[in-house]
Design a protein around this motif. Structure first.
Motif, short mmCIF file in Angstrom:
data_model
loop_
_atom_site.label_atom_id
_atom_site.label_comp_id
_atom_site.label_asym_id
_atom_site.label_seq_id
_atom_site.Cartn_x
_atom_site.Cartn_y
_atom_site.Cartn_z
N LEU A 11 -3.42 2.78 12.42
CA LEU A 11 -4.65 3.40 11.92
C LEU A 11 -4.34 4.66 11.12
N ASP A 12 -3.30 5.38 11.52
CA ASP A 12 -2.89 6.57 10.78
C ASP A 12 -2.42 6.18 9.38
N SER A 13 -1.61 5.12 9.30
CA SER A 13 -1.14 4.63 7.99
C SER A 13 -2.29 4.15 7.14
N THR A 14 -3.26 3.47 7.77
CA THR A 14 -4.42 2.97 7.02
C THR A 14 -5.25 4.12 6.47
N ALA A 15 -5.49 5.13 7.29
CA ALA A 15 -6.25 6.29 6.83
C ALA A 15 -5.53 6.99 5.69
N HIS A 16 -4.21 7.12 5.84
CA HIS A 16 -3.41 7.77 4.80
C HIS A 16 -3.47 6.95 3.51
N SER A 17 -3.39 5.63 3.63
CA SER A 17 -3.45 4.77 2.44
C SER A 17 -4.79 4.91 1.73
N HIS A 18 -5.88 4.94 2.51
CA HIS A 18 -7.21 5.11 1.90
C HIS A 18 -7.30 6.43 1.14
N ALA A 19 -6.78 7.48 1.75
CA ALA A 19 -6.84 8.79 1.10
C ALA A 19 -6.02 8.81 -0.19
N TYR B 7 -13.33 7.10 4.22
CA TYR B 7 -12.23 7.83 4.84
C TYR B 7 -12.60 8.26 6.26
N ASP B 8 -13.87 8.65 6.43
CA ASP B 8 -14.31 9.09 7.76
C ASP B 8 -14.28 7.94 8.76
N GLN B 9 -14.60 6.74 8.30
CA GLN B 9 -14.52 5.58 9.18
C GLN B 9 -13.08 5.36 9.66
N SER B 10 -12.14 5.54 8.75
CA SER B 10 -10.72 5.42 9.14
C SER B 10 -10.34 6.51 10.12
N LEU B 11 -10.83 7.73 9.88
CA LEU B 11 -10.51 8.84 10.77
C LEU B 11 -11.15 8.66 12.15
N GLN B 12 -12.36 8.10 12.19
CA GLN B 12 -13.00 7.86 13.48
C GLN B 12 -12.21 6.83 14.31
N SER B 13 -11.76 5.77 13.65
CA SER B 13 -10.94 4.77 14.35
C SER B 13 -9.65 5.42 14.85
N LEU B 14 -9.06 6.27 14.02
CA LEU B 14 -7.84 6.97 14.42
C LEU B 14 -8.11 7.90 15.59
N ARG C 17 -0.04 3.49 21.17
CA ARG C 17 0.65 4.32 20.18
C ARG C 17 0.87 3.55 18.88
N LYS C 18 1.21 2.27 19.00
CA LYS C 18 1.37 1.45 17.80
C LYS C 18 0.06 1.33 17.04
N GLN C 19 -1.02 1.11 17.80
CA GLN C 19 -2.34 1.01 17.17
C GLN C 19 -2.68 2.32 16.47
N MET C 20 -2.36 3.45 17.11
CA MET C 20 -2.63 4.75 16.52
C MET C 20 -1.84 4.91 15.21
N ASN C 21 -0.58 4.48 15.20
CA ASN C 21 0.24 4.57 13.99
C ASN C 21 -0.32 3.71 12.86
N GLN D 177 0.87 -1.17 0.00
CA GLN D 177 0.00 0.00 0.00
C GLN D 177 0.91 1.22 0.00
N THR D 178 0.88 1.95 -1.10
CA THR D 178 1.84 3.04 -1.27
C THR D 178 1.74 4.08 -0.15
N GLY D 179 0.51 4.50 0.18
CA GLY D 179 0.35 5.54 1.19
C GLY D 179 0.91 5.13 2.53
N GLY D 180 0.57 3.91 2.99
CA GLY D 180 1.05 3.45 4.28
C GLY D 180 2.56 3.27 4.29
N MET D 181 3.12 2.75 3.20
CA MET D 181 4.56 2.51 3.14
C MET D 181 5.33 3.83 3.16
N THR D 182 4.88 4.81 2.38
CA THR D 182 5.58 6.10 2.37
C THR D 182 5.48 6.78 3.73
#
Length: 612
Positions: free
Chosen positions: A220-228, A251-258, A214-218, A140-145
């Motif tokens: 979810l942050d990568s997942t939200a970024h990948s979706h975007a 995207y909002d679902q990802s942001l809510q989890s984050l 904190r790991k979980q937050m990271n 997933q390009t977004g999460g990897m970057t």
């Protein structure tokens, strides 16, 4: 004789699976070689650090002397004669020297910090390019970057916090404890020591507990970024299906989890901060109470009280940030672990130890009993054998999914064959270096993706360093020069993300020009004219035939009319060679090729899209 190699169905597992826990010490061990390059700078920076802390500890000592020297009654004329001018000057010099040594440390070590960060980033970037196509199809390009971005920042944070905060604090704690034990009774040292041990233990315990959040937050942050990123890259598809609201909800679902993860992280942070302040406040009260009693009993001077208070302030101010620093270090280690995890992904396709360069002479290409499967449950190629003689053009045709484009990927060695072998001039391509192999091959792919740069840059990418005249000559061969010249900015025209500002045909002609500029001895045309209209297709077919003169060419095609002049046509059906021969010979056999030809001719006569 058939030869075999290990199956690609089970790529080698990395040394550490992504997401598996890794020791912090192991992560630090991976970082140390990058810093060892700058060991002399590190040594000098450490010397400046120690000097700065010695000067800092000397400030309260001089402050005590200054206070005790000023113990006169108001109006006493002797005060004017014994004003400790030297102590005042020394106090100011110590303050100044602390700042000077601190700035020297940062100045000297800045090159080491930036250099290590640059080296790691470059190594990760190069390693990602060296990984197999399978990895890049699954990533997933977004999460990897995002992981790489955080990992790069983590290098700087880790070095900065360790050298600029943790180590100075430990040195200062040692000096202060020693002075308190020597100059006063042991209780001052014991109170300070117990408070430090309890503070550090509490900080580490709670921070380790918080790390999971904190790991979980990271994640979810990568997942939200990948979706975007994925949604924006597929902007046209979103518009085609009128799914803007669907993408926004996703995207909002990802942001809510984050958001929930961030709130949990913040609440545990507040708990940590409150506990730390309680420990610090208790220790300060105990120290000042004992110092005050000592002054009242005459065992300590007023200067001693001031010195002890100054020591506690100097000591607990950095300790107050120790929790933050420890959290940041843990976070930096977590982020760095992610990036090092990418480095530990083993190459599915790797050069053999001591592999020689490919030596291309005539350029004969042979597929010998080739078997291949992307997934063991779904084999793609079965015992495929054919030869492309030097300077000849061989076409491969067949239905979609027959394995035609897979042949091009195997020849380019994006994957290794599961059985059999592929040779160029008798050399097994698995035994030579990938770089030399790919220098010898040029490809016009079916799906052309361009860099978000100028037209000139994208054409010149076929041979970096080519002159403008050579770029234009390649563009003329590909019949795109007139179009480029007609645009307001000419060859400086930006093509947009993945070349989306150009039509499909324009992108394909840029790809053709890029390959013509490379001018390799082996050519692959994978549906090279599929996005062109009939007029341009006929014109470019002539150019491609001219470009293929004297070169070994593999042509992959759906439209049979584009390969009638091929030296040999290989017909694939479900990954097997079912027919081979020249165009006229295959028509005379009235087999699979003849059926395909009749279907396409009928579709062409009816002005319908030809489909196989």
């Amino acid at each position: 004789m058939r030869s075999s190699s290990r199956s690609l169905s089970a790529p080698p597992a990395p040394a550490t699976e992504p997401g598996a826990p890794r020791s912090d010490w192991k992560t630090l061990g991976r970082l140390l070689p990058f810093l060892w390059v700058y060991r002399w700078r590190v040594s000098i920076a450490l010397a400046c650090l120690i000097a700065a802390k010695v000067a800092n500890v000397g400030v309260p000592l001089l402050l005590k002397q200054l206070v005790d020297a000023m113990s006169f009654k108001p109006g006493d004329p002797a005060a004017l004669l014994v004003v400790p001018v030297g102590l005042v000057v020394a106090y100011g010099l110590l303050r100044l020297s602390t700042s000077i040594f601190t700035e020297l440390r940062e100045l000297i070590f800045a090159k080491a910090t930036e250099g290590a960060s640059r080296s790691i980033s470059l190594k990760v970037f190069g390693h990602l390019h060296a990984l197999s196509m399978r990895f890049h199809l699954e990533r997933q390009t977004g999460g990897m970057t995002r992981d790489i971005e955080r990992g790069t920042r983590a290098v700087q944070s880790l070095i900065s916090y360790t050298l600029y905060s943790i180590l100075p604090t430990l040195i200062e704690v040692g000096l202060v404890l020693g002075l308190l034990a020597v100059k006063f009774d042991a209780w001052f040292a014991w109170i300070t020591g117990f408070a430090l041990v309890f503070y550090i233990g509490f900080t580490i315990f709670v921070t380790e507990w918080r790390t999971q959040f904190r790991k979980q937050m990271n994640e979810l942050d990568s997942t939200a970024h990948s979706h975007a990123i994925d949604s924006l890259l597929n902007y046209e598809t979103v518009k085609y299906f009128n799914n803007e609201e669907f993408e926004a909800r996703r995207y909002d679902q990802s942001l809510q989890s984050l958001q929930r993860a961030k709130l949990k992280s913040q609440s545990t942070l507040s708990l940590l901060n409150t506990g730390q302040q309680l420990i610090i406040a208790t220790a300060l009260v105990g120290m000042l109470w004992r110092a005050t009693v000592g002054v009242a009993e005459g065992r300590l001077t007023l200067g001693d009280l001031v010195m002890i208070n100054a020591f506690m302030i100097q000591l607990y101010i950095p300790l107050n940030f120790l929790g933050v620093i420890y959290r940041e270090i843990k976070q930096a280690l977590t982020d760095l672990e992610k990036m090092f995890g990418l480095l530990e992904r083993e190459r599915e396709v790797a050069d053999a130890p001591g592999a020689p360069e490919l030596k291309v002479g005539a350029g004969a290409v042979r597929f010998e009993h080739v078997d291949f499967a992307y997934d063991p449950a779904r084999p793609i190629l079965h015992d495929v054998s054919f030869e492309i003689p030097p300077g000849r053009t061989v076409a491969v045709v067949g239905a979609s999914g027959a394995g035609k484009s897979t042949l091009a990927r195997l020849l380019y060695r994006f994957y290794d064959v599961a059985g059999g072998r592929i040779t160029i001039d008798g050399q097994d391509i698995r035994q030579c270096t990938q770089a030399s192999l790919r220098r010898a091959i040029g490809i016009v792919p079916q799906d052309t993706v361009l860099f978000n740069d100028t037209v000139e840059y994208n054409i010149a990418y076929g041979r970096p360093g080519a002159s403008r005249a050579e770029v234009e000559a390649a563009a003329r061969q590909a019949r795109i020069h007139d179009f480029i010249a007609s645009t307001p900015k000419g060859y400086a025209t930006m093509v947009g993300e993945r070349g989306l500002k150009l039509s499909g045909g324009e992108k394909q002609r840029v790809a053709i020009a890029r390959t013509l500029l490379k001018d390799p001895p082996v050519l692959i045309f994978d549906e090279a004219t599929s996005a062109l209209d009939s007029a341009n297709e006929r014109a470019i077919q002539a150019e491609l035939r001219s470009a293929a003169q004297g070169k070994t060419a593999l042509v992959i095609a759906h439209r049979l009319s584009t390969v009638v002049d091929a030296y040999e046509i290989v017909v694939l059906d479900q990954g097997r060679v079912v027919e081979r021969g020249a165009h006229a010979e295959l028509l005379a056999r009235n087999g699979r090729y003849a059926q395909m030809w009749q279907l396409q001719q009928a579709a062409q006569d009816a002005d319908e899209p030809a489909a196989v």
